[in-house]
Write an enzyme that holds these catalytic residues in place. Structure first.
Site, PDB file in Angstrom:
ATOM      1  N   PRO A   2       0.819  -1.188   0.000  1.00  0.00           N
ATOM      2  CA  PRO A   2       0.000   0.000   0.000  1.00  0.00           C
ATOM      3  C   PRO A   2       0.868   1.259   0.000  1.00  0.00           C
ATOM      4  CG  PRO A   2      -0.677  -1.545   1.682  1.00  0.00           C
ATOM      5  CD  PRO A   2       0.510  -2.092   1.049  1.00  0.00           C
ATOM      6  N   GLU A   3       0.679   2.107  -0.954  1.00  0.00           N
ATOM      7  CA  GLU A   3       1.237   3.455  -0.916  1.00  0.00           C
ATOM      8  C   GLU A   3       0.083   4.377  -0.521  1.00  0.00           C
ATOM      9  OE1 GLU A   3       3.786   4.381  -4.305  1.00  0.00           O
ATOM     10  OE2 GLU A   3       3.885   2.271  -4.823  1.00  0.00           O
ATOM     11  N   HIS A  90      -2.627 -15.416   8.579  1.00  0.00           N
ATOM     12  CA  HIS A  90      -2.107 -14.041   8.502  1.00  0.00           C
ATOM     13  C   HIS A  90      -3.128 -12.968   8.866  1.00  0.00           C
ATOM     14  CE1 HIS A  90       1.357 -15.907   6.805  1.00  0.00           C
ATOM     15  NE2 HIS A  90       0.767 -16.209   5.673  1.00  0.00           N
ATOM     16  N   ARG A 109       3.563 -10.706   5.227  1.00  0.00           N
ATOM     17  CA  ARG A 109       4.992 -10.481   5.459  1.00  0.00           C
ATOM     18  C   ARG A 109       5.293  -9.895   6.827  1.00  0.00           C
ATOM     19  NH1 ARG A 109       7.375  -8.013  -0.021  1.00  0.00           N
ATOM     20  NH2 ARG A 109       9.332  -8.444   1.003  1.00  0.00           N
ATOM     21  N   ARG A 152      21.800  17.672  -3.487  1.00  0.00           N
ATOM     22  CA  ARG A 152      21.714  16.203  -3.342  1.00  0.00           C
ATOM     23  C   ARG A 152      22.078  15.498  -4.642  1.00  0.00           C
ATOM     24  NH1 ARG A 152      17.356  13.923   0.834  1.00  0.00           N
ATOM     25  NH2 ARG A 152      18.377  12.039   0.098  1.00  0.00           N
TER      26      ARG A 152
END
Length: 271
Positions: A2-3, A90, A109, A152
């Site tokens: 998920p973003e 899970h 995970r 940067r």
DNA sequence: CGAACCTCCTGCGGGC
DNA sequence: TGCCCGCAGGAGGTTC
């Protein structure tokens, strides 16, 4: 994982089931997440949830005496289910709701987080305190990104994925936003001109907003609170499309590993 | 400070 | 069919 769009989709899905109601019980089936789920998680029970907020990829369920902080990691999801259904492998943490439903935190995970925060401002928690601005807010400006890029040498893609600079942009949307802005992922951040950074700010906003409208992107794991996938995958221009024709110019999409992450770009559209 | 690399964990798809 | 390898949406940590 998920973003931002997937977390926002999840937030919108669970909010109607939680806001104004108390969590009536917490069942920890496996406490081994990124941070162990401690027994005080039960302290969240009893007080009505006053709201569900998102900060970057974190969800915060507030009560007037403490909060729940949730992160979905790489493979996490929150689903609203009937209590009678069997739990799946899970389904690590169950939030019991008044009535017949419950919310299940599912995360194969186990890179995610479910934490109880005591009373106080959740945004002061160390995990949240040093996050950059929300990309869909007015605080995410060209001037801000320009300052972050100054001096940067790191690739621009890694800079926009740095949550201390701007939150919510993960590996999929970083590639997508750079394509939309016409910038190569590997370009040193300090070498991206001001006008191009302005395009990038707009591109990040646009791609995240468009994905939220489609319920996010499902590659494998992500499902919304109803267990349904998101539909933005079919709208992706570059991510996961190595050797396939660019949707803008038909040139085969390139793929390389950048900072340990798969990266996709069009060699013609992005200069 | 920044940059490069490693780590946590499970599951899946590809190659042999 | 089965086994082994590499890879996956995040992010914190270490080292130089």
């Amino acid at each position: 994982m998920p973003e931002l769009p997937e977390v926002e989709t999840t937030r919108r899905g669970i909010a109607p089931h939680l806001v104004g109601k108390p969590i009536t019980g917490v069942i920890v089936r496996d406490s081994r997440l990124r941070h162990p789920v401690s027994a005080d998680i039960e302290d969240i029970c009893g007080k009505p949830v006053t709201g569900i907020r998102r900060r970057g990829k974190y969800l915060i369920a507030d009560t007037d005496d403490g909060a729940l902080l949730i992160h979905l990691g790489m493979s996490g999801s929150l689903r609203v289910c009937e209590r009678t259904e069997d739990h799946r492998k899970h389904d690590h943490v169950i939030l019991c709701l008044p009535g017949t439903r419950e919310i299940r935190y599912h995360d194969p995970r186990r890179f995610g987080i479910v934490l109880h925060l005591p009373a106080g401002d959740p945004l002061d928690h160390p995990l949240l305190a040093s996050l950059g601005p929300e990309p869909l807010s007015d605080e995410f400006t060209t001037a801000h990104l320009k300052a972050a890029c100054k001096g940067r040498t790191a690739p621009i893609k890694q800079v926009i994925m740095d949550a201390g600079i701007v939150v919510g942009v993960g590996n999929i949307y970083a590639s997508e936003a750079l394509h939309r802005a016409g910038i190569r992922p590997r370009t040193a951040a300090r070498r991206v001109s001001g006008p191009r950074l302005a395009r990038l700010v707009a591109a990040i906003r646009e791609v995240l907003a468009a994905s939220i409208e489609q319920g996010g992107t499902t590659l494998r794991d992500f499902v919304n609170s109803d267990g349904q996938p998101g539909y933005f995958r079919q709208r992706l221009f570059v991510y996961g499309r190595a050797e396939e024709p660019c949707r803008s110019c038909s040139t085969p999409i390139r793929h390389a590993v950048l900072g340990q992450r798969a990266t996709y770009w069009c060699p013609v559209c992005q200069r």
